[in-house]
Design a protein around this motif. Structure first.
Motif, PDB file in Angstrom:
ATOM      1  N   GLN A 115      29.349 -13.061 -34.855  1.00 47.74           N
ATOM      2  CA  GLN A 115      30.813 -12.996 -34.686  1.00 47.74           C
ATOM      3  C   GLN A 115      31.207 -13.345 -33.254  1.00 47.74           C
ATOM      4  O   GLN A 115      32.221 -13.996 -33.028  1.00 47.74           O
ATOM      5  CB  GLN A 115      31.319 -11.599 -35.019  1.00 47.74           C
ATOM      6  N   LEU A 116      30.407 -12.885 -32.289  1.00 45.58           N
ATOM      7  CA  LEU A 116      30.703 -13.223 -30.888  1.00 45.58           C
ATOM      8  C   LEU A 116      30.546 -14.720 -30.661  1.00 45.58           C
ATOM      9  O   LEU A 116      31.393 -15.361 -30.033  1.00 45.58           O
ATOM     10  CB  LEU A 116      29.747 -12.478 -29.934  1.00 45.58           C
ATOM     11  N   LEU A 117      29.444 -15.262 -31.189  1.00 47.47           N
ATOM     12  CA  LEU A 117      29.170 -16.688 -30.968  1.00 47.47           C
ATOM     13  C   LEU A 117      30.253 -17.561 -31.589  1.00 47.47           C
ATOM     14  O   LEU A 117      30.618 -18.602 -31.049  1.00 47.47           O
ATOM     15  CB  LEU A 117      27.801 -17.068 -31.542  1.00 47.47           C
ATOM     16  N   ARG A 118      30.776 -17.116 -32.758  1.00 46.91           N
ATOM     17  CA  ARG A 118      31.794 -17.907 -33.471  1.00 46.91           C
ATOM     18  C   ARG A 118      33.217 -17.458 -33.155  1.00 46.91           C
ATOM     19  O   ARG A 118      34.166 -17.916 -33.785  1.00 46.91           O
ATOM     20  CB  ARG A 118      31.559 -17.855 -34.999  1.00 46.91           C
ATOM     21  N   ARG A 119      33.353 -16.534 -32.190  1.00 48.18           N
ATOM     22  CA  ARG A 119      34.665 -16.095 -31.695  1.00 48.18           C
ATOM     23  C   ARG A 119      35.566 -15.546 -32.806  1.00 48.18           C
ATOM     24  O   ARG A 119      36.781 -15.815 -32.852  1.00 48.18           O
ATOM     25  CB  ARG A 119      35.385 -17.269 -31.004  1.00 48.18           C
ATOM     26  N   SER A 120      34.988 -14.788 -33.715  1.00 47.52           N
ATOM     27  CA  SER A 120      35.735 -14.319 -34.895  1.00 47.52           C
ATOM     28  C   SER A 120      36.972 -13.501 -34.534  1.00 47.52           C
ATOM     29  O   SER A 120      38.024 -13.650 -35.160  1.00 47.52           O
ATOM     30  CB  SER A 120      34.833 -13.456 -35.780  1.00 47.52           C
ATOM     31  N   LYS A 121      36.845 -12.616 -33.543  1.00 49.75           N
ATOM     32  CA  LYS A 121      37.982 -11.728 -33.218  1.00 49.75           C
ATOM     33  C   LYS A 121      39.157 -12.549 -32.679  1.00 49.75           C
ATOM     34  O   LYS A 121      40.314 -12.305 -33.031  1.00 49.75           O
ATOM     35  CB  LYS A 121      37.526 -10.684 -32.192  1.00 49.75           C
ATOM     36  N   GLU A 122      38.817 -13.534 -31.858  1.00 51.61           N
ATOM     37  CA  GLU A 122      39.856 -14.389 -31.267  1.00 51.61           C
ATOM     38  C   GLU A 122      40.576 -15.177 -32.370  1.00 51.61           C
ATOM     39  O   GLU A 122      41.808 -15.259 -32.393  1.00 51.61           O
ATOM     40  CB  GLU A 122      39.145 -15.345 -30.297  1.00 51.61           C
ATOM     41  N   TYR A 123      39.793 -15.738 -33.310  1.00 54.29           N
ATOM     42  CA  TYR A 123      40.404 -16.489 -34.412  1.00 54.29           C
ATOM     43  C   TYR A 123      41.246 -15.584 -35.300  1.00 54.29           C
ATOM     44  O   TYR A 123      42.332 -15.959 -35.741  1.00 54.29           O
ATOM     45  CB  TYR A 123      39.327 -17.196 -35.250  1.00 54.29           C
ATOM     46  N   ALA A 124      40.747 -14.347 -35.555  1.00 50.81           N
ATOM     47  CA  ALA A 124      41.498 -13.422 -36.411  1.00 50.81           C
ATOM     48  C   ALA A 124      42.844 -13.098 -35.760  1.00 50.81           C
ATOM     49  O   ALA A 124      43.878 -13.022 -36.443  1.00 50.81           O
ATOM     50  CB  ALA A 124      40.691 -12.147 -36.649  1.00 50.81           C
ATOM     51  N   ARG A 125      42.843 -12.887 -34.446  1.00 50.07           N
ATOM     52  CA  ARG A 125      44.100 -12.578 -33.749  1.00 50.07           C
ATOM     53  C   ARG A 125      45.064 -13.760 -33.840  1.00 50.07           C
ATOM     54  O   ARG A 125      46.243 -13.601 -34.147  1.00 50.07           O
ATOM     55  CB  ARG A 125      43.821 -12.231 -32.278  1.00 50.07           C
ATOM     56  N   LYS A 126      44.534 -14.973 -33.604  1.00 46.41           N
ATOM     57  CA  LYS A 126      45.398 -16.168 -33.696  1.00 46.41           C
ATOM     58  C   LYS A 126      45.944 -16.330 -35.117  1.00 46.41           C
ATOM     59  O   LYS A 126      47.127 -16.612 -35.315  1.00 46.41           O
ATOM     60  CB  LYS A 126      44.602 -17.423 -33.291  1.00 46.41           C
ATOM     61  N   ASP A 248      34.961  -9.241 -16.536  1.00 50.72           N
ATOM     62  CA  ASP A 248      36.050  -9.805 -15.715  1.00 50.72           C
ATOM     63  C   ASP A 248      35.573 -11.038 -14.947  1.00 50.72           C
ATOM     64  O   ASP A 248      36.305 -12.017 -14.811  1.00 50.72           O
ATOM     65  CB  ASP A 248      36.556  -8.756 -14.701  1.00 50.72           C
ATOM     66  N   SER A 249      34.343 -10.974 -14.453  1.00 49.12           N
ATOM     67  CA  SER A 249      33.838 -12.075 -13.620  1.00 49.12           C
ATOM     68  C   SER A 249      33.306 -13.234 -14.462  1.00 49.12           C
ATOM     69  O   SER A 249      33.036 -14.312 -13.941  1.00 49.12           O
ATOM     70  CB  SER A 249      32.718 -11.569 -12.705  1.00 49.12           C
ATOM     71  N   GLY A 250      33.109 -13.004 -15.767  1.00 49.17           N
ATOM     72  CA  GLY A 250      32.535 -14.051 -16.625  1.00 49.17           C
ATOM     73  C   GLY A 250      31.016 -14.002 -16.646  1.00 49.17           C
ATOM     74  O   GLY A 250      30.369 -14.780 -17.353  1.00 49.17           O
ATOM     75  N   LYS A 251      30.433 -13.087 -15.896  1.00 45.94           N
ATOM     76  CA  LYS A 251      28.961 -12.934 -15.940  1.00 45.94           C
ATOM     77  C   LYS A 251      28.531 -12.627 -17.374  1.00 45.94           C
ATOM     78  O   LYS A 251      27.604 -13.208 -17.908  1.00 45.94           O
ATOM     79  CB  LYS A 251      28.559 -11.814 -14.964  1.00 45.94           C
ATOM     80  N   VAL A 252      29.282 -11.689 -18.011  1.00 43.72           N
ATOM     81  CA  VAL A 252      29.049 -11.411 -19.436  1.00 43.72           C
ATOM     82  C   VAL A 252      30.109 -12.176 -20.238  1.00 43.72           C
ATOM     83  O   VAL A 252      31.303 -12.070 -19.977  1.00 43.72           O
ATOM     84  CB  VAL A 252      29.117  -9.894 -19.726  1.00 43.72           C
ATOM     85  N   GLY A 253      29.636 -12.939 -21.218  1.00 43.21           N
ATOM     86  CA  GLY A 253      30.548 -13.776 -22.011  1.00 43.21           C
ATOM     87  C   GLY A 253      31.112 -13.060 -23.216  1.00 43.21           C
ATOM     88  O   GLY A 253      32.105 -13.496 -23.814  1.00 43.21           O
ATOM     89  N   GLY A 254      30.480 -11.950 -23.594  1.00 44.87           N
ATOM     90  CA  GLY A 254      30.960 -11.189 -24.749  1.00 44.87           C
ATOM     91  C   GLY A 254      30.027 -10.019 -24.991  1.00 44.87           C
ATOM     92  O   GLY A 254      28.870 -10.042 -24.567  1.00 44.87           O
ATOM     93  N   GLU A 286      40.803  -4.135 -26.031  1.00 44.81           N
ATOM     94  CA  GLU A 286      41.829  -5.183 -25.969  1.00 44.81           C
ATOM     95  C   GLU A 286      41.247  -6.591 -25.887  1.00 44.81           C
ATOM     96  O   GLU A 286      41.956  -7.571 -26.068  1.00 44.81           O
ATOM     97  CB  GLU A 286      42.710  -4.970 -24.720  1.00 44.81           C
ATOM     98  N   ARG A 287      39.991  -6.709 -25.552  1.00 42.29           N
ATOM     99  CA  ARG A 287      39.417  -8.024 -25.239  1.00 42.29           C
ATOM    100  C   ARG A 287      38.986  -8.776 -26.504  1.00 42.29           C
ATOM    101  O   ARG A 287      38.337  -8.207 -27.378  1.00 42.29           O
ATOM    102  CB  ARG A 287      38.197  -7.860 -24.314  1.00 42.29           C
ATOM    103  N   ASP A 288      39.292 -10.064 -26.515  1.00 44.59           N
ATOM    104  CA  ASP A 288      38.887 -10.917 -27.650  1.00 44.59           C
ATOM    105  C   ASP A 288      37.372 -11.051 -27.752  1.00 44.59           C
ATOM    106  O   ASP A 288      36.831 -11.304 -28.827  1.00 44.59           O
ATOM    107  CB  ASP A 288      39.472 -12.327 -27.468  1.00 44.59           C
ATOM    108  N   ASN A 289      36.696 -10.948 -26.599  1.00 45.21           N
ATOM    109  CA  ASN A 289      35.247 -11.179 -26.614  1.00 45.21           C
ATOM    110  C   ASN A 289      34.441  -9.881 -26.593  1.00 45.21           C
ATOM    111  O   ASN A 289      33.271  -9.871 -26.228  1.00 45.21           O
ATOM    112  CB  ASN A 289      34.824 -12.086 -25.453  1.00 45.21           C
ATOM    113  N   VAL A 290      35.100  -8.787 -26.995  1.00 47.65           N
ATOM    114  CA  VAL A 290      34.368  -7.522 -27.134  1.00 47.65           C
ATOM    115  C   VAL A 290      34.617  -6.967 -28.532  1.00 47.65           C
ATOM    116  O   VAL A 290      35.765  -6.795 -28.943  1.00 47.65           O
ATOM    117  CB  VAL A 290      34.793  -6.485 -26.072  1.00 47.65           C
ATOM    118  N   LEU A 291      33.536  -6.700 -29.245  1.00 49.00           N
ATOM    119  CA  LEU A 291      33.639  -6.110 -30.588  1.00 49.00           C
ATOM    120  C   LEU A 291      33.200  -4.661 -30.497  1.00 49.00           C
ATOM    121  O   LEU A 291      32.110  -4.380 -29.991  1.00 49.00           O
ATOM    122  CB  LEU A 291      32.715  -6.842 -31.564  1.00 49.00           C
TER     123      LEU A 291
END
Ligand code: NAD
Length: 330
Positions: A115-126, A248-254, A286-291
């Motif tokens: 789900q993280l790799l395919r950005r499922s949460k972000e797509y669901a929100r959109k 926040d820094s982008g070190k972790v992508g999700g 709140e974050r799209d890249n955190v499940l």
């Protein structure tokens, strides 16, 4: 022999009833948790079967002793919410269910990563806003990832098989090497090797004082930019404020978190529209890249049936022999 089961959920009842009729042993069921206030209901029973995140207090253990009940079988693996020294001093024997379905947690781990790799949460929100565009939220493929598995016990090994089935490269770290994993040449020498090489890191180790905050600022700093983190083990393995900084820094992508540092504030309750007094949870939620999932990795039909059957068998064995295969000793 008579057993009382505390904290019995609706989904467990059928398995308890099946076991009871197969074994000819009555099991009284209550949805209430086992506390110093509810333990009186166990008066006259030979053993207690329980499952809860709530602590089993010393006062409760003393009351069990006063009621003459010395057999306590937990339906889960973790015994971090019970004072085993106190239990032993009172002659109370405690059993757990060390293995009930490693596959349940392993499959969930891989599901969350996908789900993280395919950005499922972000797509669901959109989608919920009727925004059906796809670019530029490009996804990643699991077969291209180097998955660092920390902990190659029952769950870690099951997860490794699935990751390999998807064609991912797996590297592993464990304080004690498993022969099968060693024969495949998957072990690296140190946690730093995992941090430096992996594009995905998944935790499958227990929580001990030495593993608390294993993933802290120093650990995140060593990792590849955009690394994905999965934790379906124990919340305090990750320093949540360090994770927030790394996101926040982008070190972790999700990140996918099935467990959290202060999860009892939130998980396993219907909070409706109440304000949640857990700043790190609110930030991550709140974050799209955190499940975030409420400690449900284990929750399958197979796992629940095994938890019920094995714990009841343990309680029966304690009653009949004074000991059990799954006795937990301090
Ligand atoms: P396990 O005992 O089979 O494996 C744990 C592994 O961790 C072992 O191989 C051990 O050698 C290794 N280990 C211990 N300390 C270590 C350290 N300091 N550094 C590196 N490796 C270390 O346990 P399991 O059944 O695979 O479960 C793993 C964890 O998953 C459990 O401890 C529990 O916290 C968690 N869990 C979560 C859920 C859930 O629903 N989310 C369900 C069950 C278990």
């Amino acid at each position: 022999m008579k057993i009382i089961g505390y904290g019995i959920r609706q989904d467990e009842r059928q398995f308890v009833e099946q076991w009871s009729s197969q074994n000819g042993i009555g099991v009284k069921m209550t949805a209430e948790l086992l506390t110093a206030e509810t333990v009186d209901q166990a008066s006259g029973y030979d053993g207690i079967v329980a499952f809860q995140q709530l602590a089993y207090s010393d006062e409760l253990l003393e009351k069990m002793d006063q009621l003459g009940i010395h057999n306590l079988s937990l339906r889960n693996v973790g015994v971090d919410n019970i004072n085993l020294e106190k239990a032993t001093s009172l002659g109370i024997k405690v059993t757990n269910v060390p293995v009930y379905s490693p596959e349940a947690i392993a499959e969930f781990t891989v599901t969350q990563l996908m789900q993280l790799l395919r950005r499922s949460k972000e797509y669901a929100r959109k989608f919920s806003n009727h925004d059906f565009r796809w670019a530029p939220q490009i996804s990643k493929e699991l077969n291209q990832q180097t998955v660092g598995v920390i902990g190659t016990g029952h769950i870690g090994r099951s997860a490794i098989k699935i990751f390999q089935g998807f064609g991912a490269k797996v590297i592993a770290y464990d304080a004690f090497h498993n022969k099968e994993i060693e024969s495949q040449g998957l072990y690296v020498d140190s946690l730093s090797d995992i941090y430096k090489q992996a594009t995905v890191i998944t935790l499958h180790i227990p929580l001990f004082p030495e593993t608390e905050h294993m993933l802290d600022r120093e650990a995140f700093n060593q990792m590849n930019d955009g690394v994905f983190i999965i934790n379906a083990a124990r919340g305090p393995l990750i320093d949540e404020s360090a994770l927030i900084e790394a996101l926040d820094s982008g070190k972790v992508g999700g990140a996918a978190l099935d467990v959290m540092e202060d999860e009892t504030k939130v998980f396993n309750q219907d909070l409706g529209k109440q304000e949640i007094n857990y700043p790190a949870f609110n930030n991550l939620f709140e974050r799209d890249n955190v499940l975030i999932s409420p400690h449900t990795a284990f929750y399958t039909d197979v796992a629940v049936k095994n938890m019920v059957n094995i714990s009841l068998n343990n309680n029966k064995q304690l009653f009949e022999t004074g000991t059990a295969d799954n006795l937990v000793e301090k």
